[in-house]
Design a protein around this motif. Sequence first.
Motif, PDB file in Angstrom:
ATOM      1  N   GLU A  68      -0.430   0.483  12.702  1.00  0.00           N
ATOM      2  CA  GLU A  68       0.388   1.645  12.335  1.00  0.00           C
ATOM      3  C   GLU A  68       1.741   1.596  13.028  1.00  0.00           C
ATOM      4  O   GLU A  68       2.779   1.865  12.406  1.00  0.00           O
ATOM      5  N   ARG A  75     -11.423   0.755   4.698  1.00  0.00           N
ATOM      6  CA  ARG A  75     -10.745   2.057   4.587  1.00  0.00           C
ATOM      7  C   ARG A  75      -9.405   2.016   5.316  1.00  0.00           C
ATOM      8  O   ARG A  75      -8.399   2.551   4.818  1.00  0.00           O
ATOM      9  N   ALA A  76      -9.386   1.372   6.468  1.00  0.00           N
ATOM     10  CA  ALA A  76      -8.133   1.267   7.222  1.00  0.00           C
ATOM     11  C   ALA A  76      -7.109   0.449   6.450  1.00  0.00           C
ATOM     12  O   ALA A  76      -5.921   0.794   6.431  1.00  0.00           O
ATOM     13  N   ARG A 132      -6.827   0.072   3.199  1.00  0.00           N
ATOM     14  CA  ARG A 132      -6.298   0.875   2.080  1.00  0.00           C
ATOM     15  C   ARG A 132      -5.288   1.906   2.586  1.00  0.00           C
ATOM     16  O   ARG A 132      -4.240   2.122   1.981  1.00  0.00           O
ATOM     17  N   ARG A 133      -5.593   2.524   3.709  1.00  0.00           N
ATOM     18  CA  ARG A 133      -4.679   3.522   4.273  1.00  0.00           C
ATOM     19  C   ARG A 133      -3.368   2.873   4.707  1.00  0.00           C
ATOM     20  O   ARG A 133      -2.279   3.435   4.496  1.00  0.00           O
ATOM     21  N   LEU A 134      -3.456   1.676   5.298  1.00  0.00           N
ATOM     22  CA  LEU A 134      -2.246   0.979   5.748  1.00  0.00           C
ATOM     23  C   LEU A 134      -1.348   0.615   4.575  1.00  0.00           C
ATOM     24  O   LEU A 134      -0.119   0.644   4.679  1.00  0.00           O
ATOM     25  N   GLU A 184      -1.390   2.218   1.445  1.00  0.00           N
ATOM     26  CA  GLU A 184      -0.969   3.382   0.671  1.00  0.00           C
ATOM     27  C   GLU A 184      -0.153   4.392   1.471  1.00  0.00           C
ATOM     28  O   GLU A 184       0.671   5.114   0.902  1.00  0.00           O
ATOM     29  N   GLU A 185      -0.366   4.447   2.789  1.00  0.00           N
ATOM     30  CA  GLU A 185       0.335   5.444   3.598  1.00  0.00           C
ATOM     31  C   GLU A 185       1.388   4.843   4.525  1.00  0.00           C
ATOM     32  O   GLU A 185       2.300   5.551   4.951  1.00  0.00           O
ATOM     33  N   HIS A 186       1.252   3.557   4.819  1.00  0.00           N
ATOM     34  CA  HIS A 186       2.171   2.944   5.780  1.00  0.00           C
ATOM     35  C   HIS A 186       3.004   1.807   5.186  1.00  0.00           C
ATOM     36  O   HIS A 186       3.850   1.252   5.877  1.00  0.00           O
ATOM     37  N   HIS A 211      -3.606  -4.298  -4.855  1.00  0.00           N
ATOM     38  CA  HIS A 211      -2.240  -3.811  -4.654  1.00  0.00           C
ATOM     39  C   HIS A 211      -1.191  -4.902  -4.830  1.00  0.00           C
ATOM     40  O   HIS A 211       0.001  -4.656  -4.575  1.00  0.00           O
TER      41      HIS A 211
END
Length: 289
Positions: free
Chosen positions: A81, A110-111, A113-115, A117-119, A150
């Motif tokens: 992050e 999950r991490a 995907r978050r990295l 889509e959000e980061h 992605h």
Amino acid sequence: MDITALDAIDVHTHVQISVHDTPGSGDDRFSAMADYFKAGAVQRFTVPMIAEYYRERNMAAIVFGVDSMHVSGKEQSPSNEEIAEQAALHSDVLIPFASIDPHRGAAGVRAARRLVEEHGVRGFKFHPTSQGFFPNDRMAYPLYEVIAEHGLTALFHTGQTGAGAGTPGGGGLRLKYSNPMHIDDVAVDFPDLQVILAHPSFPWQDEALSVAMHKPKVYIDLSGWSPKYFPPQLVQYANTLLKEKVLFGSDFPMITPERWLADFAKIAIRDEVRPKILKENAARLFGLG
């Protein structure tokens, strides 16, 4: 990022210290690696420090850490992050990748995907030797699914590594995991996944060339070695059949772009191929214009 204004894109640089820590030389493992690369006293760099370094040299760089929790027992620092957030502040010269140890299982997926889509990370770095897994282990496949979904890139360390080199038992790291032929299975099972085989893949150089030749979305980066030590067959293929699929990478800070480029200027790469390796192939791979 203004690609036309850049001289090169370095696809392989390591972030080795958080912005919350005090910059300086590293621990014993870091020093051992510096000795392996004959790099002298090497400083650890934060993301902003790397941005400044590359901006001064009119280059862009891909930045990442390595999550090797399963083998090392330590959390990655700086975090994915932090790397992504800091790189976003320097998006004129930096492209963030993340690293997820495949042993993290569903939590790692999950991490990831978050990295994405959000980061806004643009790819993922895997180090099979440091992470202790074969790339074609189905354990890692859910991570590859996220990356492929992605349209991003998976960068795999291949061949011998400076990590653990010269320490007792090689620091417990096993070279067998980084044979690029294991990645051939990944390229078959994920035909849309963009893959980079990092480094001249000693002692498996021919295997790496074969995989890159056979699989349309597999590339090779030239990091981790001074070009003066490149095997003849690597130079031959970079000049000809793989001239669209070979990428400049340094392995900064252990090898600086200055050192790499000075030696690259002395090897028999054709004039028309040099700009492809230094910038054009990476720009096309990452959709940078």
